[in-house]
Design a protein around this motif. Structure first.
Motif, PDB file in Angstrom:
ATOM      1  N   LEU A 103      13.731  -2.176 -50.698  1.00 22.49           N
ATOM      2  CA  LEU A 103      12.925  -3.173 -50.336  1.00 22.49           C
ATOM      3  C   LEU A 103      12.677  -4.542 -51.277  1.00 22.49           C
ATOM      4  O   LEU A 103      11.829  -5.204 -51.412  1.00 22.49           O
ATOM      5  N   ASP A 105      14.583  -6.842 -51.633  1.00 22.61           N
ATOM      6  CA  ASP A 105      14.688  -8.152 -51.197  1.00 22.61           C
ATOM      7  C   ASP A 105      13.339  -8.809 -50.308  1.00 22.61           C
ATOM      8  O   ASP A 105      13.534 -10.043 -49.988  1.00 22.61           O
ATOM      9  N   THR A 106      12.397  -8.150 -50.314  1.00 21.19           N
ATOM     10  CA  THR A 106      11.043  -8.232 -49.943  1.00 21.19           C
ATOM     11  C   THR A 106      10.059  -8.586 -50.874  1.00 21.19           C
ATOM     12  O   THR A 106       8.879  -8.744 -50.748  1.00 21.19           O
ATOM     13  N   THR A 108       7.569  -9.717 -53.713  1.00 18.92           N
ATOM     14  CA  THR A 108       6.626 -10.742 -53.841  1.00 18.92           C
ATOM     15  C   THR A 108       6.915 -11.610 -54.918  1.00 18.92           C
ATOM     16  O   THR A 108       6.433 -11.116 -56.222  1.00 18.92           O
TER      17      THR A 108
END
Length: 290
Positions: A103, A105-106, A108
Motif C-alpha cells: 500500500l 502507493d497510497t 499520505t
C-alpha cells in the motif's frame, strides 16, 4: 508445505477487554478484531504452533462456550493474503502512518511512513497500546524532548514498530523480545524502512544484554504483570533524568503498575487512556513531581 492453524470466534463487545488480556498473553504476534452490527466482535488469528493453537481453542471453549470457536488448517503461503484482506494504513499521533509494502502507493503526504510487513510478530499499529506509544513518541518529539543524540531501549519489540519510529526520528537503540520469531520479523521490517544500522536486536528480556548499558528513553509495550515483575530491570536501563513509556496496561491496572515504579524511586507518571487501555509516561525519571 507447512500449515497454519486458523482460529475464529465471536464474543460480545463487553468481553473484549478480558479477551484481549487473554490473547495478549498467548498470541504475541497479534490477531484480527472485526466489529459486527450486533455489538459483538469477530476474532481471527493464525498460529504456526499447532499445540499452542489447540490449547487456545480448548481454553476459549471453556471460558466462552458461547463464542462458537472454529478452526481449520490453511497453507502457510496464504498467511499474507489473509492479512491483506483487512489491513489498511493507520495514522498514529498525527505524525506516523503505518502501512504494508503493497500500500506504499497510497501513503499520505506530510506523515512519516513506517512500513510493516504483517507477519507473525505483534505490532502493526492496530492495537490501542501500540497507537498510544506512537502518540506519546509524537508528543515528545513535538515538545522537543527527543533528539538524534538520544538512545532508546525497546523491551518487547515485536515487529520493531516503535524502534523503527524512533530510528526515523534519528535516535539509535536496542530492541529485545523473548520470541525469536519476532526478532526475525523485526529485522525484515527494519530493512524495509532503511534503519537496520540504527537498531540492535537481541532475543531475551530486559537483562539479556550488557548490564551496564543505559538509555535516554525506555519503552515497554508488554503486559501489566511482566511490567511489574520486570520493574527493577527496566529502571536499571534508565539514564539519569531519562524518559520512560510503559503500555500494554488495562485502565484498572494503571495504578498498580505505576505504584511498582514509584515504590522503586520514580515520581508519579502521567497516565494516558485509549478505550480500555492505558500508557504511563515519565518525561523525567529524576523529577520530584510532574
Amino acid at each position: 508445505m507447512s500449515t497454519l492453524l486458523k482460529i475464529q470466534f465471536t464474543l460480545p463487545e463487553i468481553e473484549n477487554a478480558e479477551c484481549q488480556v487473554y490473547l495478549s498473553g498467548k498470541v504475541a504476534h497479534g490477531w484480527e478484531e472485526k466489529p459486527l452490527d450486533d455489538d459483538s466482535i469477530f476474532y481471527t488469528m493464525h498460529l504456526e504452533d499447532h499445540s499452542l493453537g489447540t490449547e487456545i481453542i480448548d481454553e476459549i471453549k471453556k471460558r466462552w462456550p458461547e463464542a462458537g470457536c472454529i478452526h481449520e488448517e490453511i497453507e502457510e503461503e496464504n498467511w499474507g493474503l489473509a492479512w491483506k484482506e483487512f489491513f489498511v494504513p493507520i495514522v498514529c499521533g498525527d505524525m506516523f502512518e503505518i502501512l504494508p509494502p503493497w500500500l506504499m502507493d497510497t501513503k499520505t503526504e506530510g506523515l512519516m511512513h513506517i512500513v510493516i510487513e504483517p507477519k507473525m510478530a505483534f505490532g502493526t499499529g492496530n492495537h490501542p497500546t501500540t497507537a498510544l506509544c506512537l502518540e506519546l513518541i509524537s508528543k515528545l518529539f513535538r515538545e522537543g524532548k527527543l533528539d538524534p543524540k538520544m538512545s532508546f531501549f525497546d523491551l518487547g519489540t515485536g515487529s520493531a514498530i516503535l524502534a523503527i519510529a524512533l530510528a526515523k526520528l534519528g535516535l539509535k537503540g536496542t530492541g529485545v523480545d523473548i520470541d525469536p520469531q519476532s526478532i526475525i520479523c523485526a529485522l525484515e521490517n527494519m530493512e524495509n524502512n532503511g534503519v537496520e544500522s540504527d537498531i540492535t536486536l537481541a532475543v531475551g528480556s530486559a537483562d539479556c544484554i550488557d548490564q551496564n548499558l543505559k538509555y535516554d528513553l525506555v519503552v515497554a509495550n508488554i503486559l501489566s504483570g511482566p511490567l511489574i515483575e520486570l520493574s527493577p530491570a527496566v529502571i536499571a536501563r534508565l539514564k539519569e533524568n531519562s524518559i520512560l513509556i510503559l503500555s500494554g496496561i488495562l485502565n484498572e491496572q494503571a495504578e498498580s503498575v505505576a505504584k511498582a515504579y514509584i515504590t522503586k524511586g520514580l515520581p508519579a507518571p502521567e497516565i494516558f487512556i485509549d478505550g480500555e487501555w492505558a500508557a504511563l509516561l515519565w518525561k523525567n525519571t529524576g523529577a520530584t513531581d510532574n
